[in-house]
Scaffold this active site. Structure first.
Site, PDB file in Angstrom:
ATOM      1  CG  ASP A   7      -1.779   1.225   1.292  1.00 60.48           C
ATOM      2  OD1 ASP A   7      -2.278   1.662   0.238  1.00 60.48           O
ATOM      3  OD2 ASP A   7      -1.951   1.764   2.409  1.00 60.48           O
ATOM      4  CD  GLU A  65      -4.930   0.975  -2.601  1.00 62.31           C
ATOM      5  OE1 GLU A  65      -5.360   0.073  -1.866  1.00 62.31           O
ATOM      6  OE2 GLU A  65      -4.954   2.173  -2.287  1.00 62.31           O
ATOM      7  CG  ASP A 137      -0.667   3.260   6.091  1.00 65.25           C
ATOM      8  OD1 ASP A 137      -1.224   3.740   5.090  1.00 65.25           O
ATOM      9  OD2 ASP A 137      -0.441   3.908   7.123  1.00 65.25           O
TER      10      ASP A 137
END
Length: 162
Positions: A7, A65, A137
């Site tokens: 992420d 992502e 996160d």
């Protein structure tokens, strides 16, 4: 198989390592914190930390992502740079990297692309049978890895059926 999920962030980059055979198992998770560094130092730190993760855990594949385009162009640019540093760290070590939108990740983990961050955290904690409360996160990074693992399994089944 072992999957690494990332992420990306220009201040905090989450990572999650999972093993997926018949069940999901969390191997490691955490956050690379670089908020106190200059931008150049941040990118280098992200590159080095992710390179170390790849060399240590030896994942079979990775997923990251995609950049979410918000209203602030400067933030989106910094996020893209952090994401690029992470991708280069993984691909320089011959790791295949898949990319998923936040909506795809939420769909895979929560069941709806409109899921809330808290729902992602709770589902990851449940799916991984984790007792400790996850940092946002790190939970997102584990969710990216889970999304990729499920996508891979579905694609493998489709390919076998052909």
């Amino acid at each position: 198989m072992i999957f690494l999920g990332i992420d990306p962030g220009s201040r905090k980059t989450g990572y999650g390592v999972i093993e997926f055979d018949k069940t999901l198992r969390c191997v490691a998770h955490g956050v690379i914190r670089v908020e106190k560094l200059s931008m150049n130092e941040r990118l280098n730190a992200i590159f080095c930390e992710i390179s170390d993760l790849v060399q240590h855990f030896k994942p079979d594949e990775a997923a990251i992502e995609k950049v979410f385009l918000g209203k602030n162009a400067d933030s989106a640019l910094k996020l893209g740079q952090a994401r690029g540093a992470a991708i280069v760290a993984m691909t320089s070590l011959n790791l295949d990297v898949a990319e998923y939108s936040a909506k795809q990740v939420k769909q895979a983990v929560v069941g709806t692309g409109a899921g809330k961050k808290e729902q992602v955290q709770q589902m990851i904690q449940y799916l991984m049978k984790l007792k400790e409360c996850l940092q946002e996160d790190a939970a997102d990074a584990l969710a990216v890895a889970v999304c990729h693992a499920h996508t891979r399994r579905i694609n493998d089944r489709i390919n076998r059926a052909r």
